[in-house]
Design an enzyme around this catalytic site. Structure first.
Site, short mmCIF file in Angstrom:
data_model
loop_
_atom_site.label_atom_id
_atom_site.label_comp_id
_atom_site.label_asym_id
_atom_site.label_seq_id
_atom_site.Cartn_x
_atom_site.Cartn_y
_atom_site.Cartn_z
N GLU A 26 8.48 -21.94 7.01
CA GLU A 26 8.68 -21.16 8.23
C GLU A 26 9.69 -21.81 9.18
O GLU A 26 10.23 -21.14 10.06
CB GLU A 26 7.37 -20.94 8.96
CG GLU A 26 6.78 -22.14 9.64
CD GLU A 26 5.56 -21.78 10.47
OE1 GLU A 26 5.62 -22.02 11.69
OE2 GLU A 26 4.58 -21.25 9.92
N GLU A 83 0.80 -1.22 0.00
CA GLU A 83 0.00 0.00 0.00
C GLU A 83 0.84 1.27 0.00
O GLU A 83 0.32 2.36 -0.23
CB GLU A 83 -0.93 0.00 1.22
CG GLU A 83 -2.06 -1.01 1.16
CD GLU A 83 -3.02 -0.75 0.02
OE1 GLU A 83 -3.16 0.42 -0.39
OE2 GLU A 83 -3.64 -1.72 -0.46
#
Length: 302
Positions: A115, A84
């Site tokens: 992960e 954004e």
């Protein structure tokens, strides 16, 4: 390896031991009540967030970057904030960047094992050629994700500023960060589901860091996003409204000036308020390090 059962985020919430028997309304009310505690938890770590913002501002002024590193939900929250920044603040996509365990595909589908790969975290940062000018924020609700730990260890070896964002006290990754941020959100209403309150806290903290850093590097005038990339109708209308609000000029005239600048809001504002042409406005903004108010003041002294 740490025992996950000992982590606060993995504990059972006593308020929801009968979650499966609750009515829909009671579940929703309970979730809402629990969510209201997140902002309070974030408030407790504002001093650490402030230190982080100071480092990010310094990085931006010296050609550095802000990188978010995470796995699963934590990594996806980083992606949401990073993507954004270009449309909101007119920044390069490389200025604020998210590094997600498992790559871009992990945004939409879990990449099993990524992960848990500490070496992969280091490799992914190495591929981005990080250096001492950069700020790296490792995000992990549990505070022990190997991928994030590996990234922070590597970032430290490169001289970058390191920050950890977790939801447990004395988190493992806090030991590998210059600035540890531990937002204690407590047990989730759905045991272990840190996409709930923990993730909400991550969204809040990252919003605070990126937005405040942009304000302090000239991306905002008053409370308006004057570096917006006016790439569609909605954003062009927003740009026009900003110019009208700040300069008190009518819409037709504001749009005419914006068209001259290819919808560069900063240039349009300075052109109108300082009564200069586009080239002069551009030079004033550069001399003012991007700050519109400072640019207008500089014009009055020339």
């Amino acid at each position: 390896m740490e025992k996950l059962s000992l982590l606060t985020t993995e504990r059972s919430n006593p308020k929801t031991l009968r979650l499966d028997e609750m009515s829909i309304a009671d579940i929703l009310k309970t979730m809402n009540e629990e969510d209201q505690t997140v902002a309070i938890a974030v408030r407790q770590v504002i001093p650490q967030i402030e230190k982080t913002v100071e480092k990010v501002v310094e990085a931006f002024r010296n050609g550095g970057r802000l990188l978010y590193v995470g796995a699963g939900t934590s990594g996806r929250i980083g992606v949401m904030d990073a993507v954004e920044c270009p449309p909101t603040f007119g920044t390069s996509p490389d200025l604020v960047k998210a590094v997600l365990a498992g790559g871009e595909g992990a945004m939409y589908e879990a990449v099993e094992g990524a992960e848990d790969d500490e070496a992969l975290g280091a490799k992914d940062l190495a591929d981005l050629h990080i250096n001492g000018q950069d700020v790296i924020i490792g995000i992990a609700a549990s505070g022990r994700t190997p991928y994030v730990k590996g990234a922070l260890v590597y970032a430290n070896s490169c001289g970058a500023t390191t920050v950890s964002l977790s939801n447990n006290e004395n988190s493992l990754i806090s030991n590998f960060a210059d600035i540890p941020i531990e937002v204690i959100t407590g047990p989730e209403i759905l045991t272990g589901s840190t996409r709930l309150r923990a993730a909400t806290s991550h969204k809040m903290v990252l919003n605070m860091i990126s937005t405040t850093a942009m304000v302090k590097t000239g991306k905002v005038y008053q409370n308006l996003m004057v570096d917006v990339n006016a790439s569609n109708f909605k954003l062009r209308e927003r740009a026009k409204k900003m110019v009208c609000t700040i300069t008190e000029m009518d819409e037709d005239k504001a749009e005419s000036v914006l068209q001259q600048t290819s919808y560069n809001v900063k240039q349009a504002i300075v052109m109108i308020l300082a009564e200069v042409d586009q080239a002069q406005a551009s030079a004033l903004i550069e001399a003012a390090d991007g700050f519109v108010g400072k640019a207008v003041k500089l014009a009055s002294t020339e």
